[in-house]
Every structure is written in structure tokens, then in C-alpha cells.
Design an enzyme around this catalytic site. Sequence first.
Site, mmCIF file in Angstrom:
data_model
loop_
_atom_site.group_PDB
_atom_site.id
_atom_site.type_symbol
_atom_site.label_atom_id
_atom_site.label_comp_id
_atom_site.label_asym_id
_atom_site.label_seq_id
_atom_site.Cartn_x
_atom_site.Cartn_y
_atom_site.Cartn_z
ATOM 1 N N HIS A 145 0.844 -1.206 0.000
ATOM 2 C CA HIS A 145 0.000 0.000 0.000
ATOM 3 C C HIS A 145 0.875 1.251 0.000
ATOM 4 C CE1 HIS A 145 -3.913 -2.065 1.226
ATOM 5 N NE2 HIS A 145 -3.004 -3.021 1.142
ATOM 6 N N ASP B 290 -6.440 5.433 2.439
ATOM 7 C CA ASP B 290 -6.501 4.011 2.099
ATOM 8 C C ASP B 290 -7.836 3.459 2.580
ATOM 9 O OD1 ASP B 290 -5.901 1.193 1.933
ATOM 10 O OD2 ASP B 290 -3.795 1.805 1.857
#
Length: 490
Positions: free
Chosen positions: A23, A124
Amino acid sequence: MEGSVGVERPLKLYLLPFLSPGHMIPLGDIATLFASHGQQVTIITTPSNAHFFTKSLSSVDPFFLRLHTVDFPSQQVGLPDGVESLSSNIDTDTTHKIYVGSMLLHGPIKEFIEKDPPDYIIGDCVFPWIHDLANKPHISTLAFTGYSLFSVSLIEALRVHRSNSHTNSDSSSFVVPNFPHSITFNSGPPKTFIEFEEGMLKTIIKSKGLIINNFVELDGEDCIKHYEKTMGHKAWHLGPACLIHESVQEKAERGNESVVSMHECLRWLNSKRDNSVLYICFGSICYFSDKQLYEIARGIENAGHEFVWVVPEKKGKEDESEEEKEKWLPKGFEERNIKNKKGLIIRGWAPQVMILSHNGVGAFMTHCGWNSTVEAVSAGIPMITWPMRGEQFYNEKLITVVCKIGVEVGATEWSLHSFQEKEKMVSRDSIEKAVRRLLDDGDEANEIRQRAQEFGRKATHAIQEGGSSHNNLLTLIDDLKRLRAGKPVN
Ligand code: UDP
């Protein structure tokens, strides 16, 4: 309403990546994209994860890109200092504690935002609280996903399918209904993953738009239209983000520090024929039983092709005894394959993007993590798909069924978590067969390679001026500025 000055002024963006290399790496690249287009970007992370962004920070003017760190609640979750991101070197308990700790970042990040609010948060979607941070009327949230839109759309289609069939699991083979492609699964995902993915969908849908590290041509127009229609939501394809790294050095230094020198790796690869080497790597959180590693070793040796094999760092340490080694590496393997330079074993972090973009590499055996997938596509490399958990099984379908740029190794068992021991092993014969399908000369291999190379060309074009992702980035920046100024977006 702001005047034309409001439209001119750079956007103030805060980017919040989840604490996992898969990520942080792409969101660091996306931060660079916005910053290099003149927007003011702050990445918010924890101190031990700051190094993931060093390269992004050094590539643009610090006025446009900076880092803010908030302390990781190590004591609160019972972890030693400095263990703040998911990796191959941890275990299930530590994974859980890092996840819990990352959720507790909500408080300190909120405090920071209250003192110094941005225009937009790009959060996120693993963090369910990103919308709660945007608690002032002039702050809005965009969601970032480390998935392809194909996978996000499949998650939604599977959710609808489950709610229509009133079951939480599918134990027999089924075709996903109401989806633009004919996708068959032999079983559905485990319940814990269903809960996780449905939580992400909720976070995504509440946002002003979804940022995807992919390009339109790979997800496909059909899938994008389907997403917009079924979710009533907009997705912005801005990738492949890995392609912003142009030089060999930049590619080698992306992410973590590599355990092999760039020069050593290049020297080895330079001695190989074009498209001849098998690259094997299963992402940043890789676990295999000794027995499965042994089967991989046998499979690649029997296939007879040259290889670069990235094994978990815990394996092959200098103090490993012969007895321990022979549990996962067949006796004499190194003499037969490594000493004569037929193969290269990398114990720990490999410079993946650099390796994939080398002409010598001809196939990639991958766990189908989204970053690895889009990196292989960007380099025009066909894949041998070996999904382990989560949405990797969806990416496998995109690679093998929809785009036809890879072949399956035959992994069917969906793990609940990264370090789970599998019940079903992938045999050396299946591994050998899959490698031969892509690296022995043959019509099938040539067709797959040509398609993969064509996607590679499309990926490169997408991020260049006039390409789909480049245009999307400019339109997104423009839309966000107009929205901030209270003007209608086109
Ligand atoms: N990666 C790398 N070297 C390694 C292992 C991983 O550079 O030895 C990078 C890889 O290039 C990718 C990321 O780590 O950018 C892994 O992300 P992915 O989504 O493929 O899988 P995950 O690690 O999240 O399962």
C-alpha cells in the site's frame, strides 16, 4: 465561493497509506505524481515506515511533497519499538497487532488534521475512519485502493450474488452473475475476508472517488462502465504508478532496501538471453512451508530454465545448518544451479521493478498481489499465477481469463491469513508444466507473450502525455480545484 485564484491555487492533499509495503509503495508513487504536477502533498505515516517514501521525497521539490509522522502505538498493542509494518519477517500475532495499531492512528491523525486541515484526504480504504477525519465542510475524501477496479467490481458482484442466494459462502463451482466477464470460481472467499472486503466497499462508496493504481485499458471499459453503473461511483485510473521510475537506479531503489546489489543483479541478468529467465517472487508478505519450497525448487529445476528466486528472508541465513536447509532446498541444488550461475536465489527484498524490466526476464511466477501484477504488465512480462489469499484470486482471473497474459499454476486454496499453512500443496509437476508453457518455445507461449507485450506498450502510453492515466490525473486535479472553489465539474 473562491474566485479564479481558488482554481489556480495548488491543492493541499493529505495521503494516508495503510502500513504495508503493497500500500505504501504505490501511494508514495501517486504522491509523487500529484506533487510533480504542482500540488502540495503530505504523506502521513509512522516513523519506522518513513524510509518507504525517501525516494518519493527526494524526487520532487520539498515545497510540493513532505512527510508527517505520527507515533505508532507500540506499547498499547504490545509490540517492540519499530515493528510498524506488515512483512515476511513477522507472524500472525504480530500482523494482528500491527493492524490494530494502524487503526489506532485515527486519533493522532485527526488531531493533526484539526490543527492544519487539507483540501482533500486521499485515504486508504483499509482505514474505515477516513471519512471521519474530513469533519469540516470544506474537506472531502477520496479513497485509495491497492486493488484493481476489476477486483473491486468482482467483490461487489459477489456481494450481490451472496445476498441474492442468502448464503455467506459458496462451496461448489459457480459463475459470477451480472458481471461483464464470464468468471468461474470453484469456491467463494473465506468469511473473514468477505467481512474485510465489504468493509472496504462501504468506505469506498462514501468517498468522492476511487483512486486506482491501474490504467483504463487493463481494467477494460466494460468493467469501468459496470462499476460506475452498479456502484454509482467514479473511479480514477492514475497508474501504473511504478512507471514513473525511469532509470535503472530509481527502479532498483523503489520500496525497501534490496538485499542484493543492483550491479550484481544486473551482471547476472545481462549474461542471459532475452525472455529466457523465470522470476519468482511472492510479494512483501511471503510464507511457504518447507515442503512447498522444496516442491518449488524441484519444479523449477525439472523445468530446466534459468531463474531468479526470491525466498523469504528467514530462509538460507548464513547460520542455517545443512539439515535445516535440506528441509526446503534439495541436496545439491546450489551446486547444480547457483554455483554455475543458472539460477540466482535472493534471500529477502529484491529490486523487483528493475528485475521485471530487464530484457532477460521471460516469465514471472507471482502471488498476483496487485502491485506485482501491474508491474509485470507494465514490463510486458507473462505471468504464472499462484494466488494465496484475498483478492489475489480475482487478479488471477483478470490475468488468465480476461487478458490472457498468463497461465495458472493450479493454486486453489484460499488462505485466511498470510502465514497460514496450506492443506493443499502445488506439486512440482504443476510448477514444471506452468513454467514450460511460458518458457519452452511454442505457439501458446508466443501468443501470450505478444499479448503481454502489447499491454506493456499500452501501460507505458497511459502515463505519457496524452495517455489515459495522464489525462485522468489532469482532469482529476482540475475537478478537485473546481469542487473546492464551489464551481461545477465537467
Ligand atoms: N517487492 C519488491 N521486492 C520484493 C518483494 C516485493 O520490490 O522482494 C515489491 C513489489 O515490487 C510490489 C510490492 O513489493 O511493489 C508488493 O506488493 P503486492 O501488491 O504485489 O503484494 P503484497 O506484498 O501486498 O502481498
